[in-house]
Design a protein around this motif. Structure first.
Motif, PDB file in Angstrom:
ATOM      1  N   LEU A  79      -4.420 -42.967 -12.905  1.00 35.80           N
ATOM      2  CA  LEU A  79      -5.376 -41.906 -13.227  1.00 35.80           C
ATOM      3  C   LEU A  79      -5.352 -40.815 -12.162  1.00 35.80           C
ATOM      4  CD1 LEU A  79      -8.538 -43.817 -14.524  1.00 35.80           C
ATOM      5  CD2 LEU A  79      -6.617 -42.913 -15.822  1.00 35.80           C
ATOM      6  N   GLU A  80      -5.273 -41.226 -10.898  1.00 40.57           N
ATOM      7  CA  GLU A  80      -5.277 -40.248  -9.805  1.00 40.57           C
ATOM      8  C   GLU A  80      -3.964 -39.474  -9.745  1.00 40.57           C
ATOM      9  OE1 GLU A  80      -6.141 -42.395  -6.282  1.00 40.57           O
ATOM     10  OE2 GLU A  80      -8.165 -42.988  -6.914  1.00 40.57           O
ATOM     11  N   ASP A  81      -2.847 -40.195  -9.828  1.00 41.31           N
ATOM     12  CA  ASP A  81      -1.539 -39.547  -9.683  1.00 41.31           C
ATOM     13  C   ASP A  81      -1.247 -38.589 -10.831  1.00 41.31           C
ATOM     14  OD1 ASP A  81      -1.239 -40.995  -7.401  1.00 41.31           O
ATOM     15  OD2 ASP A  81       0.111 -42.498  -8.267  1.00 41.31           O
ATOM     16  N   LYS A  82      -1.590 -38.993 -12.054  1.00 40.87           N
ATOM     17  CA  LYS A  82      -1.261 -38.192 -13.237  1.00 40.87           C
ATOM     18  C   LYS A  82      -2.413 -37.279 -13.670  1.00 40.87           C
ATOM     19  CE  LYS A  82       2.710 -40.313 -13.743  1.00 40.87           C
ATOM     20  NZ  LYS A  82       4.000 -39.612 -13.541  1.00 40.87           N
ATOM     21  N   ARG A  83      -3.538 -37.355 -12.938  1.00 40.67           N
ATOM     22  CA  ARG A  83      -4.723 -36.558 -13.290  1.00 40.67           C
ATOM     23  C   ARG A  83      -5.112 -36.764 -14.755  1.00 40.67           C
ATOM     24  NH1 ARG A  83      -3.746 -30.761 -10.152  1.00 40.67           N
ATOM     25  NH2 ARG A  83      -3.593 -31.654  -8.049  1.00 40.67           N
ATOM     26  N   ILE A  84      -5.215 -38.018 -15.121  1.00 45.55           N
ATOM     27  CA  ILE A  84      -5.524 -38.399 -16.498  1.00 45.55           C
ATOM     28  C   ILE A  84      -7.035 -38.460 -16.685  1.00 45.55           C
ATOM     29  CG2 ILE A  84      -5.330 -40.259 -18.201  1.00 45.55           C
ATOM     30  CD1 ILE A  84      -2.679 -41.017 -16.731  1.00 45.55           C
ATOM     31  N   ARG A  85      -7.511 -37.972 -17.841  1.00 47.35           N
ATOM     32  CA  ARG A  85      -8.936 -38.030 -18.167  1.00 47.35           C
ATOM     33  C   ARG A  85      -9.176 -39.167 -19.165  1.00 47.35           C
ATOM     34  NH1 ARG A  85     -10.448 -32.108 -20.108  1.00 47.35           N
ATOM     35  NH2 ARG A  85      -8.420 -32.304 -21.114  1.00 47.35           N
ATOM     36  N   PRO A  86      -9.583 -40.337 -18.673  1.00 50.08           N
ATOM     37  CA  PRO A  86      -9.782 -41.465 -19.600  1.00 50.08           C
ATOM     38  C   PRO A  86     -11.063 -41.305 -20.405  1.00 50.08           C
ATOM     39  CG  PRO A  86     -10.460 -42.096 -17.400  1.00 50.08           C
ATOM     40  CD  PRO A  86      -9.893 -40.702 -17.280  1.00 50.08           C
ATOM     41  N   LEU A  87     -11.031 -41.794 -21.640  1.00 53.02           N
ATOM     42  CA  LEU A  87     -12.214 -41.799 -22.493  1.00 53.02           C
ATOM     43  C   LEU A  87     -12.800 -43.195 -22.621  1.00 53.02           C
ATOM     44  CD1 LEU A  87     -10.892 -39.491 -25.352  1.00 53.02           C
ATOM     45  CD2 LEU A  87     -12.442 -38.866 -23.503  1.00 53.02           C
ATOM     46  N   SER A  88     -12.090 -44.173 -22.072  1.00 51.54           N
ATOM     47  CA  SER A  88     -12.566 -45.555 -22.142  1.00 51.54           C
ATOM     48  C   SER A  88     -12.063 -46.302 -20.919  1.00 51.54           C
ATOM     49  CB  SER A  88     -12.049 -46.236 -23.419  1.00 51.54           C
ATOM     50  OG  SER A  88     -10.628 -46.333 -23.385  1.00 51.54           O
ATOM     51  N   GLN A  89     -12.618 -47.474 -20.695  1.00 53.10           N
ATOM     52  CA  GLN A  89     -12.134 -48.331 -19.628  1.00 53.10           C
ATOM     53  C   GLN A  89     -10.749 -48.859 -19.993  1.00 53.10           C
ATOM     54  OE1 GLN A  89     -13.520 -49.053 -16.662  1.00 53.10           O
ATOM     55  NE2 GLN A  89     -15.207 -47.653 -17.100  1.00 53.10           N
ATOM     56  N   GLY A  90      -9.932 -49.082 -18.978  1.00 53.66           N
ATOM     57  CA  GLY A  90      -8.620 -49.656 -19.242  1.00 53.66           C
ATOM     58  C   GLY A  90      -8.744 -51.057 -19.822  1.00 53.66           C
ATOM     59  N   ARG A  91      -7.838 -51.395 -20.714  1.00 55.92           N
ATOM     60  CA  ARG A  91      -7.870 -52.716 -21.374  1.00 55.92           C
ATOM     61  C   ARG A  91      -6.535 -53.412 -21.146  1.00 55.92           C
ATOM     62  NH1 ARG A  91      -6.507 -54.631 -26.537  1.00 55.92           N
ATOM     63  NH2 ARG A  91      -5.784 -52.539 -27.099  1.00 55.92           N
ATOM     64  N   LEU A  92      -6.595 -54.588 -20.529  1.00 60.43           N
ATOM     65  CA  LEU A  92      -5.384 -55.372 -20.272  1.00 60.43           C
ATOM     66  C   LEU A  92      -4.905 -55.967 -21.590  1.00 60.43           C
ATOM     67  CD1 LEU A  92      -3.537 -56.459 -17.971  1.00 60.43           C
ATOM     68  CD2 LEU A  92      -5.017 -58.480 -17.916  1.00 60.43           C
ATOM     69  N   PHE A 105       2.707 -56.660 -16.585  1.00 63.89           N
ATOM     70  CA  PHE A 105       1.481 -56.490 -17.369  1.00 63.89           C
ATOM     71  C   PHE A 105       1.449 -55.094 -17.987  1.00 63.89           C
ATOM     72  CE2 PHE A 105       0.558 -55.186 -13.021  1.00 63.89           C
ATOM     73  CZ  PHE A 105      -0.013 -53.932 -13.203  1.00 63.89           C
ATOM     74  N   GLU A 106       0.501 -54.918 -18.890  1.00 60.16           N
ATOM     75  CA  GLU A 106       0.301 -53.604 -19.511  1.00 60.16           C
ATOM     76  C   GLU A 106      -1.194 -53.358 -19.681  1.00 60.16           C
ATOM     77  OE1 GLU A 106       2.547 -51.643 -23.079  1.00 60.16           O
ATOM     78  OE2 GLU A 106       0.729 -52.564 -23.890  1.00 60.16           O
ATOM     79  N   VAL A 107      -1.627 -52.164 -19.308  1.00 59.49           N
ATOM     80  CA  VAL A 107      -3.014 -51.735 -19.473  1.00 59.49           C
ATOM     81  C   VAL A 107      -3.028 -50.526 -20.400  1.00 59.49           C
ATOM     82  CG1 VAL A 107      -5.081 -50.859 -18.329  1.00 59.49           C
ATOM     83  CG2 VAL A 107      -3.633 -52.540 -17.168  1.00 59.49           C
ATOM     84  N   GLU A 108      -3.891 -50.563 -21.408  1.00 61.73           N
ATOM     85  CA  GLU A 108      -4.028 -49.432 -22.327  1.00 61.73           C
ATOM     86  C   GLU A 108      -5.376 -48.757 -22.120  1.00 61.73           C
ATOM     87  OE1 GLU A 108      -1.282 -50.729 -26.179  1.00 61.73           O
ATOM     88  OE2 GLU A 108      -3.470 -50.769 -26.313  1.00 61.73           O
ATOM     89  N   ALA A 109      -5.394 -47.445 -22.341  1.00 58.56           N
ATOM     90  CA  ALA A 109      -6.642 -46.695 -22.230  1.00 58.56           C
ATOM     91  C   ALA A 109      -6.609 -45.525 -23.202  1.00 58.56           C
ATOM     92  CB  ALA A 109      -6.849 -46.185 -20.808  1.00 58.56           C
ATOM     93  N   GLU A 110      -7.766 -45.237 -23.757  1.00 63.01           N
ATOM     94  CA  GLU A 110      -7.898 -44.067 -24.618  1.00 63.01           C
ATOM     95  C   GLU A 110      -8.121 -42.854 -23.720  1.00 63.01           C
ATOM     96  OE1 GLU A 110     -10.939 -42.725 -28.108  1.00 63.01           O
ATOM     97  OE2 GLU A 110     -10.289 -44.819 -28.104  1.00 63.01           O
TER      98      GLU A 110
END
Length: 410
Positions: A79-92, A105-110
């Motif tokens: 989130l910090e490196d790519k300056r991403i604006r998440p709309l939800s908590q990350g989900r493993l 592993f993989e984490v998904e986020a809206e």
């Protein structure tokens, strides 16, 4: 730890992580020391149990916390490196240990979609027709009559549009499951099941209407099951509108019907301008949506669906949701497009412009300025004023019935 950020869709982000065995082992040792300090095993004082025994006893807990630690760290850093604006908590979504303790592993986020806005300086406006003042007056008069409608008992068979006061019972599998008394039901209301509306037509007072219905597939535990509704009709009422007269005008706060018409005609001039403005904006919005095809985030669409259902006073049913979902998705997409244009054009609202926005609201509502400032939080007012400024900017780029092309058009 190695991470890779992948956009699965316009709004779905995946953070793929890979942790080398040495790093996994170091983190596991730290976690085990922490676990050891906090656990008590039989035969040992608190915090004094051998690490090997703690590792064996709490292997799954340590493994779960280990994965959580690396996944959370990867999510925050991405989130910090790519300056991403998440709309939800990350989900493993998944994880596994492969040879020699390597973790993947993989984490998904809206996330808020990143779109490249274009063409907004080349929008086209067709001429709009000014609504007839007389038509607006008649429409308002009809609305006022609707609000003053009376429900009067009638001695005849029921028709669509009638209201019946009734008791009803619901039977499933031959057993009474529910009973309601003194209920007022509008025949033909879209909230009713079609079979119920049909069964209630053509009945008289003290007769029973019976409807057998099959619950739709999205009705949860009742999906696919049948139920019998039995209605005992106590009273039939017809909705009647008042006649347009001086008496009706006095009931609504005017001296005469002519005075009512004069006031409505005065208001119609301002309303006609507002309608024309909305039609221009609709043209702009339609072109922006066509220029920027993308999928909106589901969480924002869901939020807008709930808002529209409340605003339109529609019950939250699967059918109602399906009906408003396209409009909700359009609203969300427009918000994202307009906000992106504002950022690109560096459009902001000054303190003076914000005060003017409050003053305009106060005048429109006929209330003092301090009261208007108390109604809207400053942040909300700022967003509304900024949106208005962006839309005005877009309208200025277009010409009535023609096309404006600027040398620096995007």
């Amino acid at each position: 730890m190695e991470t890779n950020v992948v956009h699965k869709t316009d709004w779905l982000l995946a953070i793929e992580g890979k942790v080398e065995p040495d790093e996994v082992r170091k983190e596991r040792e730290k976690l085990l020391r922490r676990f050891t300090r906090g656990v008590k095993l039989p035969g040992f004082r608190p915090g004094k149990a051998p690490v090997s025994m703690v590792a064996a006893r709490y292997a799954e807990d340590v493994k779960a916390e280990l994965v959580e630690e690396f996944a959370s760290r990867a999510y925050r850093e991405a989130l910090e490196d790519k300056r991403i604006r998440p709309l939800s908590q990350g989900r493993l979504t998944h994880w596994n240990f492969i040879e020699q303790d390597e973790l993947r592993f993989e984490v998904e986020a809206e996330v808020m979609p990143e779109i490249e806005v274009r063409g907004y300086r080349k929008l086209k406006l067709e001429p709009v027709t000014k609504p007839s003042g007389d038509e607006l007056v008649e429409r308002h008069l009809e609305t006022m009559r609707e609000r003053s409608a009376r429900f009067e008992p009638v001695d005849r068979e029921t028709r669509e549009g009638d209201y019946v006061r009734c008791d009803y019972s619901v039977y499933r599998d031959g057993k009474k499951q529910d009973k309601q008394t003194g209920v007022l039901v509008k025949i033909g209301d879209r909230e009713n099941l079609p079979q119920i509306n049909a069964a209630l037509v053509g009945k008289k007072v003290h007769e029973i209407a019976e409807a057998v219905v099959r619950y739709p597939d999205d009705a949860g535990e009742l999906a696919g099951r049948e139920a019998t509704f039995k209605f005992f009709i106590h009273e039939i009422k017809e909705r009647r509108l008042p006649e347009l007269s001086d008496e009706f005008a006095k009931e609504t706060g005017f001296e005469t019907l002519q005075a009512m018409r004069s006031k409505l005609a005065s208001d119609a001039t301002e309303e006609a301008e507002r309608i024309m403005q909305e039609r221009r904006e609709d043209q702009i919005f339609a072109q922006l949506l066509e220029l920027h095809p993308f999928d909106p985030p589901p969480s924002l669409v869901e939020e807008r669906i709930r808002y529209l259902l409340v605003r339109l006073r529609i019950p939250d049913t699967p059918e109602a949701r399906q009906e408003v979902e396209p409009k909700a998705a359009e609203h969300v997409k427009l918000d994202i497009i307009i906000e992106t244009i504002a950022e690109k054009e560096k459009i902001s609202v000054s303190d003076e412009e914000l005060e003017a926005w409050f003053a305009e609201r106060a005048e429109r509502m006929g209330i003092p300025l301090p009261q208007a400032q108390a109604i809207w939080r400053r942040e909300v007012a700022m967003n509304e004023a900024r949106r208005r400024k962006i839309i005005d900017f877009l309208l200025q780029q277009a010409a009535e019935g023609g096309l404006i092309v600027y040398p620096d058009s995007h």
